[in-house]
Design an enzyme around this catalytic site. Structure first.
Site, PDB file in Angstrom:
ATOM      1  N   ASP A 288       0.890  -1.323   0.202  1.00 47.47           N
ATOM      2  CA  ASP A 288       0.034   0.055   0.138  1.00 47.47           C
ATOM      3  C   ASP A 288       0.629   1.456  -0.475  1.00 47.47           C
ATOM      4  O   ASP A 288       2.729   1.607   0.365  1.00 47.47           O
ATOM      5  CB  ASP A 288      -0.819   0.010   1.170  1.00 47.47           C
ATOM      6  CG  ASP A 288      -2.408   0.735   1.361  1.00 47.47           C
ATOM      7  OD1 ASP A 288      -2.213   1.498  -0.021  1.00 47.47           O
ATOM      8  OD2 ASP A 288      -3.361   0.399   1.731  1.00 47.47           O
ATOM      9  N   TRP A 289       0.284   2.458  -0.219  1.00 49.76           N
ATOM     10  CA  TRP A 289       1.539   3.635  -0.457  1.00 49.76           C
ATOM     11  C   TRP A 289       1.633   4.011   0.497  1.00 49.76           C
ATOM     12  O   TRP A 289       1.418   4.045   1.505  1.00 49.76           O
ATOM     13  CB  TRP A 289       0.230   4.486  -1.393  1.00 49.76           C
ATOM     14  CG  TRP A 289       0.729   4.536  -2.295  1.00 49.76           C
ATOM     15  CD1 TRP A 289       0.315   5.481  -3.518  1.00 49.76           C
ATOM     16  CD2 TRP A 289       0.265   3.321  -4.050  1.00 49.76           C
ATOM     17  NE1 TRP A 289       1.084   5.164  -4.992  1.00 49.76           N
ATOM     18  CE2 TRP A 289       0.564   3.730  -4.791  1.00 49.76           C
ATOM     19  CE3 TRP A 289       0.206   1.625  -3.638  1.00 49.76           C
ATOM     20  CZ2 TRP A 289       0.269   3.028  -6.136  1.00 49.76           C
ATOM     21  CZ3 TRP A 289      -0.097   0.971  -4.920  1.00 49.76           C
ATOM     22  CH2 TRP A 289       0.406   1.635  -5.712  1.00 49.76           C
TER      23      TRP A 289
END
Length: 779
Positions: free
Chosen positions: A221-222
């Site tokens: 995930d970012w």
């Protein structure tokens, strides 16, 4: 293609360069081995592309809860094919979806983006989604691996969960989509049992890649990768976004010093090259790549899915509507439908058909606002021009927007150099429809100057108070100002905002809002009651708001925001033929339930909301939905609800008892059970035959019109969903369906999967509580 040969041509720095994003949404190209730039994109209900902007519109499908409510794997597979078509159109290779986390608690703020409370239904719908997208040559990344079932403190929270619940519930949908051939998986922000997921070698290397044999790539995930060595050994293959991050030169040093084996880097590169080969971005000998998917009419499919997802909770016979009744259409969401949730699920569709528009095209309508629960003003209607300015005020580029919402994250419009960009200006020519004091607003973080016909009406720097750092983008604060306007006059409304950078990336995120002059809310409620009294049928569209359901935070309660409950009761008292349309992505309390004639749940219905609503209310289409999650009457009744960490931890102490099994164990009855949903015909369940893992069921349409039924099979140690099928029949027609129960239905996790041998009762019916037939099988 010999991937090892390609890897052998690369030196260590080049290999490591592939493991971190080149920018917000892509991995770098390597022309020397025929590798194109690999582009990723949100989202679950539409392909946003590299620009989060209304200047690049996207088809907007119904929310994932709506997809799951269809219980129709072939329909979901078709939705996946449409998403692949959209991805190819936008040059996207990897879709950052679907979301497979469970509806563990009804307070989960992002549940609209997930499918269900049930691990089996989530897995089956998720597998169909994955298969549909990947049939079009576009990769999926089922997320968020794993136990990311709420939003509060999601970056740092540690989920403490037992091995049995982890295996039987939270990992099970991921196991199913891996069997379906998913080409990617996304690791979550949270920790599980003390280890953050981007470093969780036991679950990523051990279970996902080892035990399940997953040969795809694992993307973070970012900003979730926060370490060099631990993440490099933990199994996450790609750290997004880039180009900065904890790998690069730091990882190169760790390899050269022997702290991370080069074989771990090679395995990651091999997975990235395999991904590129699958999506047509690796073609040293084949520049054509893969073929495009067959053309799909996206508008028609979105409308079809909407109707098939709509879930009829109650109906005293008022639906379907007959003839040409006059309708009092009431509610803010009737005029401005909420068609999607906030955050990574948000896209900008080219058009949105509101309930008011869809019903007005069908019959006579009288509209009343009633009450407006929204905290923020709606974007000012377009056309709006976005101007990108350098330090001297020179316009670098203009973009035409459909409304006053400015969104660019990481990727700016073509030709705009982030190093030269100093500010963004939105310019709208607004013609007032009525005289009086109009409200204008700016929602965002930073400095803003708002002018009307050149006069400054707001000049302020807006700050953000703590919370999820993504809130500046997903749920920013708002400032309002009242401005006198005359009907028919056109006003130049301009807001200017300095361009911002976040982690070395350009971020533009603010909204220019507007609201017409309006009488007090008591008068608006009274007008709605008058309209309801004077029409044949009242249709109240009640909705949650972006401040209630969105990425980045959980819900505080299950109440409809504002005075909507009061509005519904008042309208129902004025007109007994009141239909409530609930426009929400997950459960809401309905204290007015006994007072109304029908309740239709539309979820977040996608861009064709109003057209699909007209189809269902007038009986052109049957409401095909069944609940993918249990709806409590009150939050206080829910057996599992806690989402707030205590000392940084959330304890899944309920174990495997989530959703309807938890309600059964607590001996409580919800407002509506998992699997519930009415149609416009009736069904009898006639016979069942079961042997081993095969169940054959006969059902008959006993009504007067064609219909669809979702046949549900419950079995196993905890009587959970084990199979389902959607059948169709004409009036009086009997259909026979054969369903196959998976091995997992009769297994439990006890340091390994163990089949519970012996006799098992298999039950068939219309919901987890409405079971009509049963048989015994021996396993």
């Amino acid at each position: 293609m010999d991937l090892d040969d390609l890897i052998s041509r690369l030196d260590l720095p080049t290999k490591i360069s592939l493991l971190t994003g080149a920018d917000m949404w892509s991995l770098p190209p390597l022309p020397e081995i025929g590798l194109d730039r690999l582009v990723m994109s949100d989202g679950p209900i539409g392909v946003r592309g590299e620009q989060w902007s209304a200047g690049d519109p996207s088809i907007a499908l119904p929310s994932p809860t709506a997809l799951a409510a269809t219980w129709d794997v072939e329909l979901v597979r078709r939705a996946g094919r449409l998403l692949a078509q959209e991805a190819r159109r936008k040059g996207v290779h990897v879709l950052l979806a679907p979301t497979l986390n469970l509806h563990r608690s009804p307070l989960g703020g992002r549940h609209f983006e997930c499918f269900s409370e049930d691990a089996f239904l989530t897995g089956e719908i998720g597998a169909a989604y994955v298969e549909g997208v990947q049939e079009g040559g576009v990769a999926t990344t089922p997320k968020h691996f794993v136990a990311n079932d709420f939003e509060t403190d999601r970056f740092t929270v540690d989920v403490v969960v037992g091995e049995q619940a982890l295996r039987e519930l939270y990992l099970r949908p991921f196991e199913r989509v891996v069997r379906a051939g998913a080409w990617g998986v996304m690791t979550a922000y949270n920790s599980v049992n003390g280890t953050t997921m981007t470093e969780h070698s036991e679950l990523v290397n051990g279970v996902l890649k080892g035990e399940w044999g997953f040969d795809g790539f694992v993307v973070s995930d970012w900003t979730a990768v926060r370490s060099t060595e631990a993440a490099a050994l933990g199994g996450t293959d790609v750290a997004m976004p880039g180009p900065s991050g904890p790998w690069g030169e730091l990882l190169e040093a760790a390899v050269r010093e022997g702290r991370v084996p080069e074989s771990a880097v090679d395995d990651r590169v091999r997975r990235i090259l395999r991904l590129a080969e699958r999506v047509g971005a690796l073609h040293p000998d084949d520049p054509a790549g893969t073929s495009s998917p067959a053309a799909i009419d996206g508008v028609a499919l979105v409308r079809e899915i909407g109707a098939r997802a709509f879930t009829l909770l109650t109906n005293d016979g008022v639906l379907p509507l007959r003839g040409d009744p006059t309708l009092a259409v009431i509610g803010a969401a009737a005029r401005e439908a909420r068609v999607m949730g906030g955050g990574s699920a948000q896209v900008f569709p080219e058009r949105v058909v509101s309930p008011l528009q869809g019903l007005s095209e069908r019959t006579g309508v009288r509209y009343a606002l009633g009450t407006d629960p929204r905290i923020r003003l709606a974007p000012i209607p377009g056309p709006v021009t976005a101007e990108f300015l350098d330090e001297a005020g020179v316009v670098l580029r203009e973009e035409r927007l459909a409304g006053g919402e400015a969104r660019w994250l990481g990727q700016l419009p073509p030709g705009v150099d982030a190093r030269r960009l100093k500010s963004v200006r939105l310019r709208a020519a607004y013609t007032a429809g009525s005289s009086g004091r109009h409200e204008l607003s700016v929602a965002g973080v930073g400095a803003f100057t708002l002018t009307v016909n050149g006069a400054v009406v707001l000049d302020e720097s807006i700050g953000l108070d703590g919370g999820d750092p993504a809130a500046a983008f997903l749920s920013p604060p708002e400032r309002r100002v009242a401005v006198a306007m005359a009907a028919g006059e056109t006003y130049e409304v301009v807001v200017t905002h300095p361009a911002g950078m976040l982690g070395g990336m350009a971020v533009v995120s603010f909204t220019l809002g507007h609201a017409d002059p309006a009488p007090g809310e008591d008068e608006q409620l009274a007008e709605a009651v008058r309209a309801a009294r004077e029409c044949d049928v009242a249709v109240v569209v009640a909705a949650t708001t972006p401040e209630v359901e969105s990425e980045g935070f959980d819900r505080a309660d299950l109440r409809l925001p504002g005075r909507q409950d009061e509005l519904i009761s008042a309208v129902a008292a004025a007109n007994p033929r009141t239909v409530v349309v609930v426009n929400a992505g997950s459960p809401v309390e309905m204290p007015w339930l006994p007072e109304v004639a029908a309740v239709l749940l539309t979820w977040f219905p996608g861009q064709e909301a109003g057209a699909a609503l007209a189809d269902v209310l007038f009986g052109d289409a049957e409401p095909g939905g069944r609940l993918p999650t249990t709806w409590p009457e009150r939050l206080a009744d829910a057996p599992v609800s806690a989402v707030t960490p205590v000392d940084g931890k959330v304890f899944y102490d309920e174990g495997v008892f989530v959703g309807y099994p938890a309600w059964r164990r607590a001996e409580r009855a919800p407002a509506f059970w998992f699997g519930h949903g009415l149609g416009y015909t009736t069904w009898s369940y006639d016979s069942i035959a079961a042997e081993g893992s095969t169940v054959t069921v006969a059902v008959t349409n006993t009504g007067t019109r064609p219909g669809r039924e979702v046949v549900q099979v419950y079995a196993g140690p905890r009587r959970t969903l084990a199979a389902f099928d959607v059948v169709e029949a004409e009036p009086g027609q009997t259909v026979v369906t054969t369903l196959f129960l998976p091995e997992r239905a009769f297994q439990v996790w006890e340091d390994g999967w163990r089949t519970v041998e012996g006799e098992h009762v298999v039950e068939v019916g219309r919901s987890a509580a409405d079971l009509r037939l049963s048989a015994t099988v021996k396993i």
